[in-house]
Design a protein around this motif. Structure first.
Motif, PDB file in Angstrom:
ATOM      1  N   ILE A   1      -5.309  -5.530  -1.445  1.00  0.00           N
ATOM      2  CA  ILE A   1      -3.849  -5.525  -1.345  1.00  0.00           C
ATOM      3  C   ILE A   1      -3.480  -4.972   0.023  1.00  0.00           C
ATOM      4  O   ILE A   1      -3.987  -3.922   0.435  1.00  0.00           O
ATOM      5  CB  ILE A   1      -3.197  -4.670  -2.445  1.00  0.00           C
ATOM      6  N   SER A   2      -2.628  -5.687   0.734  1.00  0.00           N
ATOM      7  CA  SER A   2      -2.139  -5.196   2.023  1.00  0.00           C
ATOM      8  C   SER A   2      -0.626  -5.062   1.976  1.00  0.00           C
ATOM      9  O   SER A   2       0.060  -5.895   1.382  1.00  0.00           O
ATOM     10  CB  SER A   2      -2.545  -6.131   3.164  1.00  0.00           C
ATOM     11  N   LEU A   3      -0.135  -4.009   2.579  1.00  0.00           N
ATOM     12  CA  LEU A   3       1.306  -3.801   2.706  1.00  0.00           C
ATOM     13  C   LEU A   3       1.650  -3.841   4.187  1.00  0.00           C
ATOM     14  O   LEU A   3       1.233  -2.959   4.951  1.00  0.00           O
ATOM     15  CB  LEU A   3       1.738  -2.454   2.116  1.00  0.00           C
ATOM     16  N   THR A   4       2.364  -4.880   4.611  1.00  0.00           N
ATOM     17  CA  THR A   4       2.844  -4.950   5.984  1.00  0.00           C
ATOM     18  C   THR A   4       4.260  -4.401   5.999  1.00  0.00           C
ATOM     19  O   THR A   4       5.181  -4.999   5.435  1.00  0.00           O
ATOM     20  CB  THR A   4       2.813  -6.387   6.522  1.00  0.00           C
ATOM     21  N   LEU A   5       4.404  -3.251   6.628  1.00  0.00           N
ATOM     22  CA  LEU A   5       5.668  -2.516   6.625  1.00  0.00           C
ATOM     23  C   LEU A   5       6.324  -2.627   7.992  1.00  0.00           C
ATOM     24  O   LEU A   5       5.667  -2.463   9.030  1.00  0.00           O
ATOM     25  CB  LEU A   5       5.421  -1.055   6.264  1.00  0.00           C
ATOM     26  N   ARG A   6       7.624  -2.894   7.967  1.00  0.00           N
ATOM     27  CA  ARG A   6       8.360  -3.102   9.214  1.00  0.00           C
ATOM     28  C   ARG A   6       9.687  -2.350   9.192  1.00  0.00           C
ATOM     29  O   ARG A   6      10.242  -2.065   8.126  1.00  0.00           O
ATOM     30  CB  ARG A   6       8.639  -4.595   9.428  1.00  0.00           C
ATOM     31  N   SER A   7      10.190  -2.089  10.395  1.00  0.00           N
ATOM     32  CA  SER A   7      11.554  -1.590  10.577  1.00  0.00           C
ATOM     33  C   SER A   7      12.417  -2.799  10.921  1.00  0.00           C
ATOM     34  O   SER A   7      12.316  -3.347  12.020  1.00  0.00           O
ATOM     35  CB  SER A   7      11.609  -0.554  11.702  1.00  0.00           C
ATOM     36  N   ILE A   8      13.227  -3.230   9.972  1.00  0.00           N
ATOM     37  CA  ILE A   8      14.017  -4.452  10.127  1.00  0.00           C
ATOM     38  C   ILE A   8      15.444  -4.095  10.532  1.00  0.00           C
ATOM     39  O   ILE A   8      16.047  -3.163   9.997  1.00  0.00           O
ATOM     40  CB  ILE A   8      14.013  -5.262   8.815  1.00  0.00           C
TER      41      ILE A   8
END
Length: 308
Positions: free
Chosen positions: A215-222
């Protein structure tokens, strides 16, 4: 190609114990949570999420998907962070599930950056993959880091330089690790996780762990937002940059969808010469690529894999 050395003066304090990759602004950090906690996080996250499919160019993306984020309420309306990339359709964004929220808050604390959006991907086995691409930065807060937290089986990340032929970096993304993708690396390199067709007997133990699931979580500041009631957009990647600019007629330019897709293609192909202001600065109100993706198929993107 091995990781590139640089001086500690240019490394954020939270990355001093990490390994440097790409254009010297990307880092791999290990052991984000205690080992027993991380093992528990994998199973809790896998089981608490109602996984969805995502489609591109008519085909199913070879991973299961959940999109989560921070929904803000202003004057009675809900606003969600909007991350656009070349998908025919994608699942509806939901508020953070309990385990995803724990992970997000830990990473925010670690890298000292607020994160409001996650593309969570479930690699069911070694056959699931993601093709080489640069992340699309239309809606990503300018010059912020994009981070990827890994749980489960280790998979190999490949960075491929866009202009220096044959220059690649290969490294594992182990269980409980965090890869920070810097803005410059995303501009100058493509990244991917290839399909692993090796027999189990040829794989390492960490690649077979968790029944080969990852499982990968790609986290961004949108920095672009959508009104969940009206569908109106505002922010960095929209035509209206603030809520105050919004009027009730948010009609799109006739070529809005096509122009945005072509800008995405330019970001994938170009390196340091990519002009963000020229390609993205005016903003777009387009959301859906289903029709265009069946027509504008770039030679380098002829797969059924999402170029996130």
């Amino acid at each position: 190609m091995a990781a590139i050395n640089t001086t500690s003066a240019s490394i954020p304090h939270w990355a001093l114990n990490g390994t440097i990759y790409g254009s010297n602004d990307s880092f791999l950090l290990l052991n984000i949570f205690p080992a027993d906690v991380a093992d528990d996080l994998f199973y809790k996250l896998r089981d608490e999420i109602a996984w969805n499919e995502m489609r591109q160019k008519g085909g199913r993306v070879p991973r299961d998907i959940s999109i989560q984020g921070t929904i803000e309420v202003k004057d009675g309306d809900e606003y969600e962070p909007l991350y656009r990339h070349p998908a025919d359709e994608q699942p509806e964004l939901i508020m953070w599930t309990p385990t995803a929220l724990i992970i997000k808050e830990r990473i925010e604390e670690l890298i000292e950056q607020k994160l409001n959006h996650a593309l969570i991907q479930y690699y069911r086995n070694g056959k699931d993959f993601i093709g080489e691409h640069s992340d699309k930065t239309l809606d990503v807060l300018l010059h912020s880091n994009i981070v990827n937290y890994s749980l489960g089986a280790a998979r190999t990340m490949i960075l491929k330089h866009k202009t220096q032929a044959g220059v690649k970096q290969r490294f594992k993304l182990p269980h409980n690790s965090l890869f920070i993708l810097g803005w410059k690396t995303n501009r100058e390199w493509l990244h991917s996780i290839k399909q692993d067709n090796r027999a189990d007997m040829d794989k390492d133990a960490d690649e077979l762990a968790f029944s080969s699931q990852r499982i990968s979580l790609t986290l961004r500041s949108i920095a672009t937002f959508r009104n969940r009631r009206t569908g109106e957009l505002h922010g960095q990647g929209a035509r209206n940059k603030t809520l105050e600019e919004i009027n009730r007629d948010q009609t799109m330019d006739t070529n809005d969808e096509q122009n945005m897709l072509m800008a995405f293609s330019a970001e994938n192909k170009q390196s340091s010469e990519f002009d963000w202001d020229q390609q993205y600065g005016e903003g777009f109100n387009a959301l859906n690529f289903k029709v265009l993706n069946s027509i504008l198929i770039d030679e380098e993107e002829k797969t059924n894999d999402i170029k996130a």
